[in-house]
Each structure stands twice: as structure tokens, then as C-alpha cells.
Write a protein that holds these residues in place. Structure first.
Motif, PDB file in Angstrom:
ATOM      1  N   LEU A  30       0.868  -1.171   0.000  1.00 22.20           N
ATOM      2  CA  LEU A  30       0.000   0.000   0.000  1.00 22.20           C
ATOM      3  C   LEU A  30       0.901   1.216   0.000  1.00 22.20           C
ATOM      4  CD1 LEU A  30      -1.260  -2.285   2.226  1.00 22.20           C
ATOM      5  CD2 LEU A  30      -3.235  -0.831   1.833  1.00 22.20           C
ATOM      6  N   GLU A  31       0.828   2.024  -1.070  1.00 29.75           N
ATOM      7  CA  GLU A  31       1.775   3.120  -1.212  1.00 29.75           C
ATOM      8  C   GLU A  31       1.184   4.275  -2.001  1.00 29.75           C
ATOM      9  OE1 GLU A  31       5.198   2.058  -3.499  1.00 29.75           O
ATOM     10  OE2 GLU A  31       4.044   1.488  -5.257  1.00 29.75           O
ATOM     11  N   LYS A  32       1.821   5.427  -1.843  1.00 30.81           N
ATOM     12  CA  LYS A  32       1.610   6.597  -2.677  1.00 30.81           C
ATOM     13  C   LYS A  32       0.148   7.009  -2.773  1.00 30.81           C
ATOM     14  CE  LYS A  32       5.664   5.471  -5.477  1.00 30.81           C
ATOM     15  NZ  LYS A  32       6.186   5.100  -6.808  1.00 30.81           N
ATOM     16  N   LYS A  33      -0.568   6.942  -1.646  1.00 31.17           N
ATOM     17  CA  LYS A  33      -1.916   7.498  -1.657  1.00 31.17           C
ATOM     18  C   LYS A  33      -1.804   8.992  -1.925  1.00 31.17           C
ATOM     19  CE  LYS A  33      -6.167   8.185   0.918  1.00 31.17           C
ATOM     20  NZ  LYS A  33      -6.928   7.990   2.164  1.00 31.17           N
ATOM     21  N   PRO A  34      -2.475   9.498  -2.979  1.00 25.80           N
ATOM     22  CA  PRO A  34      -2.282  10.907  -3.367  1.00 25.80           C
ATOM     23  C   PRO A  34      -2.670  11.868  -2.242  1.00 25.80           C
ATOM     24  CG  PRO A  34      -3.365   9.683  -5.127  1.00 25.80           C
ATOM     25  CD  PRO A  34      -3.355   8.781  -3.922  1.00 25.80           C
ATOM     26  N   ALA A  35      -1.927  12.948  -2.147  1.00 26.17           N
ATOM     27  CA  ALA A  35      -2.218  13.952  -1.124  1.00 26.17           C
ATOM     28  C   ALA A  35      -3.605  14.557  -1.312  1.00 26.17           C
ATOM     29  CB  ALA A  35      -1.157  15.047  -1.163  1.00 26.17           C
ATOM     30  N   ALA A  36      -4.080  14.609  -2.563  1.00 24.89           N
ATOM     31  CA  ALA A  36      -5.382  15.206  -2.852  1.00 24.89           C
ATOM     32  C   ALA A  36      -6.542  14.252  -2.607  1.00 24.89           C
ATOM     33  CB  ALA A  36      -5.419  15.697  -4.307  1.00 24.89           C
ATOM     34  N   ALA A  37      -6.253  12.975  -2.308  1.00 20.84           N
ATOM     35  CA  ALA A  37      -7.321  12.026  -2.012  1.00 20.84           C
ATOM     36  C   ALA A  37      -7.985  12.383  -0.690  1.00 20.84           C
ATOM     37  CB  ALA A  37      -6.774  10.608  -1.961  1.00 20.84           C
ATOM     38  N   ILE A  38      -9.260  12.008  -0.543  1.00 22.60           N
ATOM     39  CA  ILE A  38      -9.977  12.284   0.696  1.00 22.60           C
ATOM     40  C   ILE A  38      -9.275  11.575   1.854  1.00 22.60           C
ATOM     41  CG2 ILE A  38     -12.160  11.893   1.912  1.00 22.60           C
ATOM     42  CD1 ILE A  38     -13.567  12.330  -0.737  1.00 22.60           C
ATOM     43  N   ALA A  39      -9.084  12.277   2.955  1.00 17.45           N
ATOM     44  CA  ALA A  39      -8.330  11.759   4.087  1.00 17.45           C
ATOM     45  C   ALA A  39      -8.984  10.504   4.652  1.00 17.45           C
ATOM     46  CB  ALA A  39      -8.194  12.818   5.167  1.00 17.45           C
ATOM     47  N   GLY A  40      -8.170   9.507   4.893  1.00 22.86           N
ATOM     48  CA  GLY A  40      -8.626   8.260   5.485  1.00 22.86           C
ATOM     49  C   GLY A  40      -7.494   7.254   5.489  1.00 22.86           C
ATOM     50  N   CYS A  41      -7.466   6.397   6.491  1.00 20.29           N
ATOM     51  CA  CYS A  41      -6.403   5.406   6.583  1.00 20.29           C
ATOM     52  C   CYS A  41      -6.508   4.413   5.430  1.00 20.29           C
ATOM     53  CB  CYS A  41      -6.496   4.672   7.913  1.00 20.29           C
ATOM     54  SG  CYS A  41      -8.092   3.896   8.193  1.00 20.29           S
ATOM     55  N   THR A  42      -5.406   3.743   5.117  1.00 19.91           N
ATOM     56  CA  THR A  42      -5.450   2.800   4.004  1.00 19.91           C
ATOM     57  C   THR A  42      -5.971   1.426   4.422  1.00 19.91           C
ATOM     58  OG1 THR A  42      -3.085   2.410   4.326  1.00 19.91           O
ATOM     59  CG2 THR A  42      -3.711   3.937   2.590  1.00 19.91           C
ATOM     60  N   ILE A  43      -5.761   1.019   5.671  1.00 18.36           N
ATOM     61  CA  ILE A  43      -6.406  -0.186   6.205  1.00 18.36           C
ATOM     62  C   ILE A  43      -7.146   0.194   7.479  1.00 18.36           C
ATOM     63  CG2 ILE A  43      -6.096  -2.454   7.250  1.00 18.36           C
ATOM     64  CD1 ILE A  43      -3.747  -2.957   5.481  1.00 18.36           C
ATOM     65  N   SER A  77       3.738  -4.190   3.098  1.00 19.56           N
ATOM     66  CA  SER A  77       4.608  -3.019   2.993  1.00 19.56           C
ATOM     67  C   SER A  77       3.764  -1.771   2.848  1.00 19.56           C
ATOM     68  CB  SER A  77       5.558  -3.164   1.800  1.00 19.56           C
ATOM     69  OG  SER A  77       4.867  -3.481   0.601  1.00 19.56           O
ATOM     70  N   PHE A  78       4.191  -0.702   3.529  1.00 19.51           N
ATOM     71  CA  PHE A  78       3.520   0.596   3.498  1.00 19.51           C
ATOM     72  C   PHE A  78       4.591   1.634   3.186  1.00 19.51           C
ATOM     73  CE2 PHE A  78       1.379  -2.265   6.359  1.00 19.51           C
ATOM     74  CZ  PHE A  78       0.033  -2.110   6.072  1.00 19.51           C
ATOM     75  N   GLN A  79       4.440   2.341   2.052  1.00 20.13           N
ATOM     76  CA  GLN A  79       5.527   3.191   1.582  1.00 20.13           C
ATOM     77  C   GLN A  79       5.028   4.520   1.024  1.00 20.13           C
ATOM     78  OE1 GLN A  79       8.490   1.015  -0.954  1.00 20.13           O
ATOM     79  NE2 GLN A  79       6.726  -0.328  -1.280  1.00 20.13           N
ATOM     80  N   ASN A  80       5.836   5.558   1.232  1.00 20.28           N
ATOM     81  CA  ASN A  80       5.741   6.807   0.478  1.00 20.28           C
ATOM     82  C   ASN A  80       4.321   7.389   0.475  1.00 20.28           C
ATOM     83  OD1 ASN A  80       8.482   6.450  -0.235  1.00 20.28           O
ATOM     84  ND2 ASN A  80       7.885   5.130  -1.938  1.00 20.28           N
ATOM     85  N   TYR A  81       3.868   7.747   1.673  1.00 19.70           N
ATOM     86  CA  TYR A  81       2.545   8.389   1.792  1.00 19.70           C
ATOM     87  C   TYR A  81       2.719   9.900   1.621  1.00 19.70           C
ATOM     88  CZ  TYR A  81       0.130   4.168   3.357  1.00 19.70           C
ATOM     89  OH  TYR A  81      -0.448   2.917   3.413  1.00 19.70           O
ATOM     90  N   TYR A  82       1.812  10.515   0.882  1.00 23.44           N
ATOM     91  CA  TYR A  82       1.895  11.937   0.591  1.00 23.44           C
ATOM     92  C   TYR A  82       0.979  12.716   1.532  1.00 23.44           C
ATOM     93  CZ  TYR A  82       3.842  10.079  -3.776  1.00 23.44           C
ATOM     94  OH  TYR A  82       4.593   9.405  -4.700  1.00 23.44           O
ATOM     95  N   GLY A  83       1.231  14.019   1.650  1.00 18.20           N
ATOM     96  CA  GLY A  83       0.370  14.869   2.450  1.00 18.20           C
ATOM     97  C   GLY A  83       1.166  15.905   3.219  1.00 18.20           C
ATOM     98  N   ILE A  84       0.582  16.378   4.307  1.00 20.68           N
ATOM     99  CA  ILE A  84       1.193  17.451   5.096  1.00 20.68           C
ATOM    100  C   ILE A  84       1.667  16.966   6.459  1.00 20.68           C
ATOM    101  CG2 ILE A  84      -0.133  19.257   3.946  1.00 20.68           C
ATOM    102  CD1 ILE A  84      -2.062  19.237   6.323  1.00 20.68           C
ATOM    103  N   GLY A  85       1.519  15.684   6.732  1.00 23.51           N
ATOM    104  CA  GLY A  85       1.944  15.151   8.020  1.00 23.51           C
ATOM    105  C   GLY A  85       1.001  15.547   9.135  1.00 23.51           C
ATOM    106  N   GLY A  86       1.448  15.362  10.376  1.00 20.28           N
ATOM    107  CA  GLY A  86       0.612  15.693  11.527  1.00 20.28           C
ATOM    108  C   GLY A  86      -0.628  14.828  11.580  1.00 20.28           C
TER     109      GLY A  86
END
Length: 571
Positions: free
Chosen positions: A150-163, A181-190
């Protein structure tokens, strides 16, 4: 009575045999045909339905029959893109080999599981717009998510966990997330809301889930959310995971009591945060450069005052009660922030702290007791007892982290810590029978070594994971020679070969070796373990008569050694 049991057993055995005879494999060339075939099956069939390789758009699929397998023609050969809506409502279903790499479903969930005993495996989710990728719905049990990426969920996607593991107040889940594996998540952090894994919700903090997250690899997820795993309910286990390259993300016990984290590696990553939780046990964990130069820290306590007076919905009277860190190792980490207020009946016992510069602790609280810890560096707070200034003499080991050496203080643990939580029906190591590597510790508490690592010999079963060990086989990234300590060149001969080849191992090999043969497209063809006893003059004959003509990659991996070689089969 015995005869009745025998007859019942024979009837069940006959039913299983008849179902095996009836089981069939079907191939379909569209999602519509796939749905039609599923609908036509008996309730529990044992059948396998295979979707031919290709890209299929805008698919709606409900797998409502039990005991079937729905698979791609070859692992990773089917792309389900566009506006998908997939539900698994049957039981004992295997859903395997699909990729989701392009699509936008807004606030919807991509894959929902409302049945039990299902296996979700060998899936790849990348760059897909969805609120959540997988939801295990409440009221279900014993579902497994394994070898997924599970990787690279776009920053512009609606906020929500991947699992999302949803929980029930009456049904305990017993779900398992393993080798993902969970890699390279986009966004603003926090507190952005895009955690890789969320177990429960804040409103579910009284529910018991008993979910296990194990052998998972988290890399660069901190921009998605500051929580790589967010635990919001009770009785869950996080173990054997590796968190790396994500200084802004932490494993967080956010809500919910009675949770455990053991034998995890936090290397160049945020460590563990405890917020609205009690009865938390963190042991046998390794922290290196954890929380350095970031918003996260090696350990953080955050006190949230309970409602006064308590309510039915929020009956807590305490937070940060009985938080325990036992037999952990902290090597050149950022701050350990003890919260300053609110913590009660906390224990830090038999930990190792080594820090070259800067304070080890800050924000002291009055509710922590200390026993059997050793440190080298500057404490930063006053600890009158239970903290001895002793050089632990840590040394880099063959697995790439700092453990005990022959000159380290050993066999000197203290028994002064609470009994570790034993979660019902979970195979946890509450007796500290093993160290972080899986090697056996002495049964007597005072003979155990301080820190996460026991200075002993024997087979190891846990180490810092790499991407090559997790996720779908068809995305396998071959490991490098980073731990190649050989003083003699590894070779294979003859090469090209027809039927057999001989592997020449280095004479420094110190453990059994896993041999993996992989196509140049990344598909694992075969695996085997070669024990040291099988080697004659550090050589081993390998049978490749079942391989077709072509080029393959041969990966060798042992405790202190890793190498990839190219082989050519010509018949």
C-alpha cells in the motif's frame, strides 16, 4: 457416544472429500463473467475462479459465496482500475493477485470485507484515489491481510487510513495484518488522517479487537499522518515490524487500554506515542536514531484528562496509567518525553540507553518508577535509583543493529516490573522467553540480559526487514549486498546450465541460507532452505530441471550474508 462421534467424523470427512472432488477451476475474461460465475456456485464449493490478465475498468464485484478462491491469471497480471466497488461477504474466501493503480472513488472504500476467515493477499495499491483502501468491517473474525503493498496514496485524495480494522462491542475480531509493505505516503503530516493502519475508532476504545500486526515494513509514511499505526481499541499486538525513514510518524496507542508492542525495530523513524491509554506494555523493542530532528520522538506521553465526572460513554477515571517499557534498547535517539503530568504507576525496567550528545529524557513526571536500567550519556532529569551509569558496550551485529557484545554487562536484569499482559487466545511472548531476534532468554528473570538483545547464540527469527521480504512477490525488490561479509567470491557453475547447478558459498557463512529463484519480472518460482549441514566444502547442488529456458535471478540470504546472482537455463 464414541460410535456417534466416529460416525459424525466420517460423515464430515466424506463431505469434505466430495467437495474436493467437485471443486473445479474456471477461467473468465471479464468482471461481469466473474460475478456471474460466483453467483452460480454452491454455497461452499472449493472452486477457483481465475480472471485472465488485463486491465478492467469500473468494476463492481460482490463475492458472496464461501470457500472459493478469486485470483488473477498470474500474480499481479490483473489491474482493476477506475471506479471499483468490491465486497467480500462470504467466508473462507481467498482474493489474490490484483493491482489497483489508477482510479478515483472519492469518499468510498475500495475493498470491504464483511465475512470472516478470509484471506486478502498479494494485492498492490498505488496512486489510487480513495478514502480507504481496505476495510475489515465490525462483527467479522479471523480475516488476514498478507503480502500486500500500500503506497503513494495521493495527497489530494480524501483523508482516510489505508487499512481500517473496525471493531464490535460483542464480537472479538482476531484479525491479522502480516508481511505487508507501506511506503511513500503523501500529504502534510501531523494529524492528517492518512494512517497506514488504524485499528478501531476513538468511539470504539472499549471494544476488544485482538488484531495482530506483524512482520510489516513501514517506510516514509510520515507525510500521510504522524501515526503509522493508530491503535484505538483494546487488546492488540504490534510485533516484528520495521519502521524506517519516517521521523515524523510513530506507532501510537491513541485510545484503548491493554495493548502490547514487542520486538519491533524503529530505525531512523519516530518511536512510540501513548496518549489516551492505560495498561500498555512495550518490550524487546529497538530504537536507533529514533525521533532525531523531527516532530516525532523516540517515546512520547501525552496526557488527556478524563471527563470529570465520568460518563457511560467515557467511563475512564485515569489516563497514562500503568505504562511499561521493559527490556528495550535506545541507541542515539531523540528525546524520550515523559509528559510532565498525569502519568501514574508507570515502570521503566531493564532498558539500555546510549546517547552520544544531548539529554536522553525530558519533561519528567512523578508517576514513574525505575528498575535495572543502564545508560551512557546525559539523563536530563533526576532519577534517584534504578538507573545505573554503565557503558553497555553495544556493537553492530550481522543483522545491522547494535546489540550486546562480549564485553557488555550480562545476566543482570531486575525482577521489579509488573507482570506483562497476556492477551487471551493470542500467542504473545508475555514471559519474555525470547529476545528481539527470537533467541531464547533464560527462564530466570535475573539471568536475562538488559535491553532488547540477549547475548547468546542460536537461530534468529527476527531482524530489521527490507522491502524484499514483504509485499507481493511480483513487486519483489531484490536485496543488495549490504550485509555481504564474504571473503571469497560466491559463484554458481555451470552457468548456463541444463538441469543442475552448484552454488559455491563463502566460508564465512554462519547460518542456514534461504535460496530464492525469481524470474526477471520478479515472480518467485521456488524457495528452499539450505542448512549448514548440507554444505560440502561450502558447496551445494541445486536441481533446476523444472525451469524453462531463460534468465533467472538467484537470491541467497542468511544471517550475515546476502547476494543476488544471475543464472541462465539452456536445454
Amino acid at each position: 457416544m464414541k460410535n456417534l462421534k466416529l460416525v459424525t467424523f466420517l460423515l464430515l470427512l466424506n463431505l469434505m472429500f466430495m467437495q474436493t472432488l467437485k471443486a473445479a477451476t474456471y477461467y473468465v475474461n471479464s468482471v461481469t463473467a466473474l460475478q456471474s460465475k460466483i453467483n452460480s456456485l454452491t454455497t461452499v464449493s472449493g472452486d477457483i475462479i481465475i480472471l485472465y490478465n488485463g486491465t478492467y475498468l469500473n468494476s463492481t464485484l460482490t463475492i458472496g459465496k464461501s470457500g472459493i478462491k478469486v485470483m488473477s491469471e498470474t500474480p499481479g497480471g490483473v489491474f482493476l482500475n477506475g471506479t471499483n466497488d468490491i465486497t467480500i461477504s462470504g467466508d473462507y474466501v481467498t482474493f489474490s493477485g490484483f493491482q489497483f493503480t489508477s482510479g478515483d472513488i472519492g469518499s468510498n472504500y475500495l475493498l470491504k470485507v464483511s465475512g470472516s476467515y478470509n484471506k486478502i493477499t498479494q494485492l498492490n495499491f498505488s496512486n489510487y484515489y480513495a478514502k480507504k483502501y481496505i476495510e475489515i468491517q465490525s462483527g467479522t473474525q479471523y480475516n488476514e491481510i498478507s503480502y500486500c503493498n500500500l503506497e503513494k496514496k495521493p495527497a489530494a485524495a480524501i483523508a482516510g487510513c489505508t487499512i481500517q480494522i473496525s471493531t464490535s462491542p460483542t464480537v472479538i475480531g482476531y484479525h491479522r495484518i502480516t508481511y505487508c509493505s507501506f511506503q511513500n505516503y503523501y500529504g502534510i503530516g501531523g494529524d492528517n488522517g492518512n494512517e497506514p493502519i488504524r485499528i478501531g475508532l476513538s468511539t470504539e476504545y472499549l471494544n476488544k479487537s485482538r488484531t495482530i500486526v506483524e512482520y510489516c515494513y513501514f517506510n516514509n509514511t510520515g507525510l500521510g499522518d504522524s501515526e503509522s499505526v493508530s491503535v484505538k481499541c483494546q487488546e492488540n499486538v504490534i510485533r516484528y515490524c520495521t519502521f524506517t525513514n519516517q521521523q515524523n510518524a510513530m506507532l501510537v496507542f491513541r485510545n484503548g487500554d491493554n495493548n502490547v508492542a514487542y520486538s519491533n525495530f524503529f530505525i531512523n523513524a519516530g518511536g512510540i506515542r501513548v496518549k489516551e491509554a492505560n495498561n500498555i506494555y512495550c518490550y524487546n523493542n529497538y530504537f536507533e536514531n529514533s525521533g532525531v530532528g523531527s516532530s516525532a520522538e523516540a517515546v512520547t506521553y501525552i496526557y488527556v484528562a478524563p471527563l470529570n465526572p465520568p460518563t457511560t460513554a467515557s467511563p475512564r477515571t485515569l489516563n497514562l496509567y500503568n505504562i511499561n517499557f521493559i527490556h528495550n534498547t535506545f541507541y542515539n535517539c531523540g528525546n524520550i518525553d515523559l509528559g510532565g503530568t498525569g502519568a501514574t504507576s508507570n515502570t521503566w525496567a531493564n532498558n539500555i540507553f546510549k546517547k552520544s550528545s544531548g539529554d536522553i529524557f525530558n519533561n519528567a513526571n512523578l508517576g514513574t518508577s525505575w528498575a535495572g536500567n543502564i545508560y551512557q550519556g546525559t539523563l536530563g532529569i533526576s532519577i534517584p535509583s534504578g538507573m545505573a551509569n554503565i557503558n553497555p558496550n553495544l556493537a553492530l551485529n550481522s543483522d545491522g543493529y547494535y546489540g550486546l557484545s562480549s564485553t557488555s554487562p550480562i545476566n543482570n536484569s531486575i525482577a521489579g516490573y509488573p507482570t506483562i499482559l497476556n492477551i487471551t487466545n493470542i500467542d504473545d511472548d508475555f514471559n519474555l522467553s525470547n529476545d528481539i531476534s527470537g533467541q531464547i532468554r533464560p527462564s530466570t528473570v535475573t539471568l536475562k540480559d538488559v535491553g532488547c538483545d540477549e547475548y547468546t547464540t542460536g537461530p534468529t527469527t527476527n531482524h530489521p526487514l527490507t522491502l524484499s521480504e514483504v509485499g507481493p512477490s511480483y513487486l519483489m525488490v531484490l536485496s543488495t549486498n549490504a550485509f555481504d561479509l564474504s571473503d571469497k567470491k560466491t559463484s554458481i557453475f555451470p552457468n548456463p546450465t541444463k538441469n543442475n547447478l552448484t552454488i559455491q558459498f563463502p566460508n564465512t557463512i554462519d547460518s542456514d541460507t534461504e535460496v530464492t529463484i525469481i524470474t526477471i519480472n520478479g515472480q518467485v518460482i521456488k524457495k528452499q532452505i539450505i542448512t549448514q549441514n548440507e554444505l560440502v566444502d561450502y558447496q551445494k547442488l541445486i536441481d533446476v530441471t523444472d525451469l524453462k529456458n531463460g534468465i533467472y535471478l538467484l537470491q541467497l540470504h542468511s544471517n550475515n550474508y546476502s547476494k543476488v546472482l544471475k543464472i541462465v537455463v539452456q536445454k
